[in-house]
Design a protein around this motif. Structure first.
Motif, mmCIF file in Angstrom:
data_model
loop_
_atom_site.group_PDB
_atom_site.id
_atom_site.type_symbol
_atom_site.label_atom_id
_atom_site.label_comp_id
_atom_site.label_asym_id
_atom_site.label_seq_id
_atom_site.Cartn_x
_atom_site.Cartn_y
_atom_site.Cartn_z
ATOM 1 N N THR A 181 -51.472 -59.578 -14.755
ATOM 2 C CA THR A 181 -52.582 -60.533 -14.725
ATOM 3 C C THR A 181 -52.586 -61.386 -13.462
ATOM 4 N N HIS A 182 -51.451 -61.510 -12.807
ATOM 5 C CA HIS A 182 -51.360 -62.361 -11.609
ATOM 6 C C HIS A 182 -51.769 -61.625 -10.334
ATOM 7 N N GLU A 234 -54.954 -70.228 -15.853
ATOM 8 C CA GLU A 234 -55.947 -69.412 -15.168
ATOM 9 C C GLU A 234 -56.174 -69.958 -13.767
ATOM 10 N N VAL A 280 -53.174 -65.858 -14.919
ATOM 11 C CA VAL A 280 -54.305 -64.927 -14.962
ATOM 12 C C VAL A 280 -55.261 -65.323 -13.845
ATOM 13 N N THR A 302 -58.738 -65.129 -11.958
ATOM 14 C CA THR A 302 -60.141 -64.788 -12.175
ATOM 15 C C THR A 302 -60.940 -65.243 -10.948
ATOM 16 N N VAL A 305 -63.564 -61.203 -14.072
ATOM 17 C CA VAL A 305 -62.173 -60.759 -14.157
ATOM 18 C C VAL A 305 -61.949 -59.527 -13.286
ATOM 19 N N ASP A 346 -57.422 -58.725 -18.825
ATOM 20 C CA ASP A 346 -57.100 -60.137 -18.578
ATOM 21 C C ASP A 346 -57.790 -61.039 -19.603
ATOM 22 N N LEU A 359 -55.829 -63.858 -22.097
ATOM 23 C CA LEU A 359 -56.251 -65.251 -22.278
ATOM 24 C C LEU A 359 -56.650 -65.516 -23.718
#
Length: 533
Positions: free
Chosen positions: A285-286, A394, A420, A422, A500, A505, A509
């Motif tokens: 996610t990163h 996020e 995460v 975005t 996203v 992702d 969340l």
């Protein structure tokens, strides 16, 4: 000569030293039990059994850990022989004693391998566990039958239904390991263990030939009641209880066969698919697609007051990150690489700070989902609502500076945050809005039904009593369908809007910031898996 040289770095190596043979697993980074490792263990075992100079075998692992479990790259694929259960059966059937030396972790199949050996020595600091339940599974290579024969059913059920890790001392008290030693080098301990056996100081035994654990109906019922109270919606924990009960009532061979049938049922469960999807989803996610930098920040400025800042401060030294307050220490201003700005900083104060620190390339606005981002910050760091110390956060890229975002994400990961990334607008804000539309005047009446099915909405709603949960069982399906519908609609809108980098992702969340049930995989996963509305 070390066989590792002749095998060209094979994942399992066999060597002999005096009268002892050594099977060494060397499959970095965590010695996972992939097909090549399973095959290698069998081949090394056969070599040790045929080696007439060898009287005792030691199993050990290279690197930072023993065996941390299955090879995740094989998840969801048809099993390739040899199966782990067959490998463990061969280890246990060895006419030469096998001593396992554990360090780091011995988890899942790794612990099952150790249980198939005839004696277990753990280095201080080692942790063991059977965490398969966290993936919607149960131990499927004899673990549900061997572990209770050592610990009794209470401890075995505690470990299997919770998936918790047990430290070396607790493992010794319950008989999971036979000895704990204060040492740092498992290879040296393996050598010493062989000498102990040759000196007659170790008495190997086969766990499968131990007496079955006592059948304690009160313990079994206590766990069933606890599971019905805490996780009535989950499938695999109840199967763990069935498997352990079988260990008390069936022969070892019949118990293993029953365990395998229960394991197949778990594999076929949609919960297993959802939980494994989440397991994989949290890994990347990163990452910002197209950026490959591993660079991290070393100095962060913290401006204002926020609970997150205290959490980061407790982790900073170990992570190699220096945190400073630029307002309190003028000298530190020149070393600051990025500034996290708390919501209590007004617009005028914020602009003044940017004016006196023009060299800082990255300004991050720490915000709640419903906050207005008044500042001209480059990135918004959005935290989940109602979370005192959130692990998930996020990073909203507001300016398209992908490299800057990646560097900050790397830094926050080092500070133990689930990041995460975005773009454009906040996904947490979008999910929060969708959830609040569902939480209308009738929400309190439906809250118990949601809770009974794994939807943890307690931060948004009053906690319901156990009686209310029981009364809600009949209306649970429709209440959950309505909630799931809202989540899936929100996931589709977020994906369509391009907020996203990966649809998964959204699932991370949803689960980690809002209590969406992990066994359902997440709202985007539900759409893709055909759950429908």
């Amino acid at each position: 000569m070390s066989t590792s040289e002749s095998l060209g770095g094979a994942p399992v190596q066999y060597t002999r030293e005096g009268r002892s043979g050594r099977i060494c697993i060397n499959n970095p980074p965590v010695n996972a039990l992939g097909q090549a490792v399973r095959q290698g263990v069998l081949e090394a075992l056969q070599e040790a059994l045929e080696d007439k100079a060898v009287d005792v075998i030691v199993m050990v692992a290279a690197g930072r850990t023993f065996i941390a479990g299955a090879d995740i790259r094989e998840f969801g694929k048809p099993p390739q022989p040899p199966l782990l259960a067959s490998v463990i059966t061969a280890l246990e059937a060895s006419h030469k004693p096998i001593i396992a030396v554990l360090h780091g972790t011995a988890l899942g199949g790794g612990l099952e391998v150790a249980l198939g050996c005839h004696w277990r020595i753990a280095l201080e600091g080692t942790r063991v566990g059977l965490p398969e339940v966290k993936l919607g599974l149960l131990p499927g290579a004899g673990g549900t039958q061997r572990l209770p024969r050592l610990t009794g059913i209470d401890m075995a059920l505690d470990m299997m239904t919770s998936g918790r890790f047990v430290d070396a001392d607790e493992a010794r008290r319950h008989g999971i390991v036979d000895e704990v030693v204060a040492a740092e080098d498992p290879q040296a301990v393996a050598r010493l263990a062989a000498e102990q056996w040759l000196a007659g100081e170790i008495a190997p035994r086969l766990i499968s030939e131990l007496s079955p654990p006592a059948h304690a109906q009160d313990v079994l019922e206590r766990y069933r009641r606890q599971l019905r109270r805490d996780v009535p919606y989950l499938f695999s924990p109840f199967r763990c209880v069935e498997a352990v009960e079988a260990a008390t009532q069936r022969s070892f061979a019949d118990g293993v066969a029953y365990e395998r049938e229960l394991f197949r049922q778990c594999m076929d469960s949609p919960q297993r698919a959802g939980m494994i999807h989440h397991f994989f989803a949290i890994r990347d996610t990163h990452k910002v697609p197209g950026t490959k930098t591993n660079e991290r920040l070393t100095t962060l400025g913290l401006i204002g007051h926020h609970p997150l800042f205290g959490t980061l401060a407790s982790l900073a030294e170990k992570a190699g990150v220096t945190l400073v307050d630029p307002e309190a220490d003028d000298a530190s201003c020149h070393s600051v690489q990025a500034c996290l700005v708390a919501p209590d900083i007004g617009t005028d104060r914020y602009r003044r700070l940017r004016g006196v620190m023009p060299q800082v390339p990255l300004w991050i606005d720490v915000a709640a989902p419903d906050a207005r981002w008044r500042r001209d910050s480059d990135i918004a760091l959005v935290l989940p609502p109602h979370a005192a110390e959130p692990r998930v956060c996020e990073l909203v890229d507001r300016t398209g500076h992908a490299t800057h975002v990646q560097v900050l994400a790397n830094t926050l990961r080092r500070l133990k945050r689930q990041v995460v990334v975005t773009r454009g607008r906040s996904v947490i804000s979008a999910l929060d809005t969708a959830l609040r539309h569902v939480l209308n005047d009738d929400a309190e009446a439906q809250a118990a039904a949601w809770l009974a099915n794994g939807w943890d909405l307690s931060p948004w709603l009053a906690t319901e009593s156990a009686d209310a949960i029981e009364r809600a069982e009949g209306q649970g399906a429709e209440a959950c369908r309505t909630l799931d519908h809202a989540w899936q609609q929100a996931a589709l809108q977020i994906s369509t809007a391009g907020l996203v980098h990966r649809d998964s992702d959204i699932d991370v969340l949803g689960i980690q910031a809002f209590g969406y049930p992990a066994h359902l995989g997440g709202p985007s996963f539900r759409v893709l898996s055909g759950a429908g509305f």
